[in-house]
Design a protein around this motif. Structure first.
Motif, PDB file in Angstrom:
ATOM      1  N   PRO A 237       0.817  -1.227   0.000  1.00  0.00           N
ATOM      2  CA  PRO A 237       0.000   0.000   0.000  1.00  0.00           C
ATOM      3  C   PRO A 237       0.850   1.277   0.000  1.00  0.00           C
ATOM      4  O   PRO A 237       0.533   2.239  -0.694  1.00  0.00           O
ATOM      5  CB  PRO A 237      -0.822  -0.125   1.290  1.00  0.00           C
TER       6      PRO A 237
ATOM      7  N   LEU B  70       2.230   1.806  -3.563  1.00  0.00           N
ATOM      8  CA  LEU B  70       1.177   2.242  -4.496  1.00  0.00           C
ATOM      9  C   LEU B  70       0.769   3.695  -4.243  1.00  0.00           C
ATOM     10  O   LEU B  70       0.435   4.430  -5.173  1.00  0.00           O
ATOM     11  CB  LEU B  70      -0.052   1.321  -4.390  1.00  0.00           C
TER      12      LEU B  70
ATOM     13  N   ALA C  37      -1.703  -8.815  -2.605  1.00  0.00           N
ATOM     14  CA  ALA C  37      -1.784  -7.535  -1.882  1.00  0.00           C
ATOM     15  C   ALA C  37      -2.062  -6.390  -2.851  1.00  0.00           C
ATOM     16  O   ALA C  37      -2.808  -5.451  -2.532  1.00  0.00           O
ATOM     17  CB  ALA C  37      -0.480  -7.285  -1.125  1.00  0.00           C
ATOM     18  N   VAL C  38      -1.503  -6.467  -4.057  1.00  0.00           N
ATOM     19  CA  VAL C  38      -1.748  -5.419  -5.065  1.00  0.00           C
ATOM     20  C   VAL C  38      -3.205  -5.490  -5.526  1.00  0.00           C
ATOM     21  O   VAL C  38      -3.888  -4.465  -5.646  1.00  0.00           O
ATOM     22  CB  VAL C  38      -0.778  -5.559  -6.263  1.00  0.00           C
TER      23      VAL C  38
ATOM     24  N   ASP D  81      -5.732  -6.582  -3.834  1.00  0.00           N
ATOM     25  CA  ASP D  81      -6.499  -6.055  -2.707  1.00  0.00           C
ATOM     26  C   ASP D  81      -6.552  -4.542  -2.721  1.00  0.00           C
ATOM     27  O   ASP D  81      -7.596  -3.935  -2.533  1.00  0.00           O
ATOM     28  CB  ASP D  81      -5.766  -6.448  -1.411  1.00  0.00           C
ATOM     29  N   ALA D  82      -5.386  -3.938  -2.961  1.00  0.00           N
ATOM     30  CA  ALA D  82      -5.285  -2.476  -2.910  1.00  0.00           C
ATOM     31  C   ALA D  82      -5.951  -1.827  -4.121  1.00  0.00           C
ATOM     32  O   ALA D  82      -6.573  -0.768  -3.987  1.00  0.00           O
ATOM     33  CB  ALA D  82      -3.820  -2.067  -2.832  1.00  0.00           C
TER      34      ALA D  82
END
Ligand SMILES: O=C(O)CCC(=O)c1ccccc1C(=O)O
Ligand SMILES: [Mg+2]
Length: 341
Positions: free
Chosen positions: A100, A103, A132-133, A135-136
């Motif tokens: 996060p 990003l 995780a990417v 998700d974000a």
């Protein structure tokens, strides 16, 4: 500035050296093993150009980067077809909890490129990072992965089988050789794994950058201005490949980045966000304000290096000497025919 003009337009070495500034800028996040980015900035009659081949590159390869810098400082870029260029976020091989924060540096980017196949890491690390990417970014975001040639055909097939569950726009240089890329495309199709293949190193480090297209080894090409020797030459490579193109950068300062933006602006078709947001990964820059994405895009146009920022990030004297020698060895390899439009 042009005290010794060559009849064909190739600037004399003394002129290049007279307009040279060397900077050394720490990276915020370690990227491809680089923790401090060094760059030589050239000032010529057309404006600023960047010469920043990675330190291990030898003159035959590095001299193409010098051609690109000379094109920028002494030549002209092709006419732009758009005023802004969409860019992707670039996510180094970090742990998922850092995703996060990375990003957040790429304002408004809805596409992310995620580094995978990092030495010393596992496919599970890649899966966790890509998850995780996803998700974000949410379901509408686009995700591409870049393996920098780190997988065999079999490893790539297995890794992409797992990673494709998160929805991939494409996989960049999953394997090292053109033949492997070609075989991988066949293997993916046979296994029902729906991931496109993009070529990066197979274009920018190849003797023959068009071969990848002739062998149908990729669905897309990634093009970088500096290793291909300038905006005009990169544009010619894209035209010859007849494949969709994505413009990317090489951890440039905003000066090098503006040449990538000029290429992206000149392409007849641009359907993908470009890897031109990486100034955000540097601790500092030579242009104020830096060429960082706002609302997911960069503006097209020339940038000016700022004297006080060149001073702020000035490299130590021994590194300046090293870069001046490097410019000199690369200049010696360029013939007049290689220069500027
Ligand atoms: O394409 C991007 O998103 C950023 C640029 C990038 O990934 C890169 C930067 C420096 C050296 C190599 C690469 C690469 O694409 O492999
Ligand atoms: Mg790449």
């Amino acid at each position: 500035m042009t005290s010794h003009p060559s009849p064909t337009g190739m600037p004399a070495l003394d002129d290049l050296l007279a307009g040279l500034h060397v900077v050394s800028i720490p990276m915020r996040v370690r990227f491809r093993g680089v923790e401090v980015r060094e760059a030589a900035l050239l000032h010529g009659p057309s404006g600023w150009g960047e010469f920043s081949p990675f330190l291990e590159y030898q003159p035959p390869e590095a001299s193409r980067w010098l051609s690109a810098a000379i094109e920028a400082a002494y030549g002209a870029w092709p006419a732009p077809r758009r005023t802004h260029v969409p860019v992707n976020a670039t996510v180094p091989a970090v742990a998922p909890d850092r995703v996060p924060g990375v990003l957040a540096r790429f304002d408004g980017a809805t596409t992310a490129k995620v580094k995978v196949a990092e030495r010393g890491q596992s496919v599970q690390d890649d899966v966790d990072r890509v998850a995780a990417v996803r998700d974000a970014l949410g379901p509408a975001g686009r995700i591409r992965v870049d393996a920098n040639g780190g997988w065999s055909v079999q490893q790539a097939t297995e890794a992409l089988r797992r990673l494709s569950a998160y929805g991939l726009e494409y996989a960049e240089q999953p394997c090292a050789s053109v033949e492997e890329l070609r075989d991988l495309r066949v293997a993916l199709a046979r296994s029902g794994i729906d991931v496109l293949v993009a070529a990066d190193e197979s274009i920018r480090k190849a003797e023959d950058p068009i071969r990848v297209a002739r062998l149908e080894a990729a669905d897309l090409v990634v093009v970088k201005v500096a290793p291909l020797g300038g905006v005009h030459r990169a544009l010619a490579v894209v035209e010859a490949c007849r494949l969709p193109a994505v413009v990317s950068s090489a951890l440039d300062t905003s000066v090098g980045m503006s040449a990538g933006v000029a290429l992206a602006a000149a392409l007849p078709d641009l359907d993908h966000a470009c890897g031109l947001g990486t100034v955000a990964l540097l601790e500092g820059d030579v242009v104020d304000p830096p060429l960082e994405p706002r609302g997911g895009v960069l503006p097209v146009g020339r940038v000016q290096a700022d004297e006080s920022l060149l001073e702020r990030w000035a490299a130590p004297a021994d590194r300046v000497r090293w870069w001046r020698e490097r410019v000199s060895s690369c200049h010696a390899l360029l013939d007049d025919a290689t220069v500027i439009p």
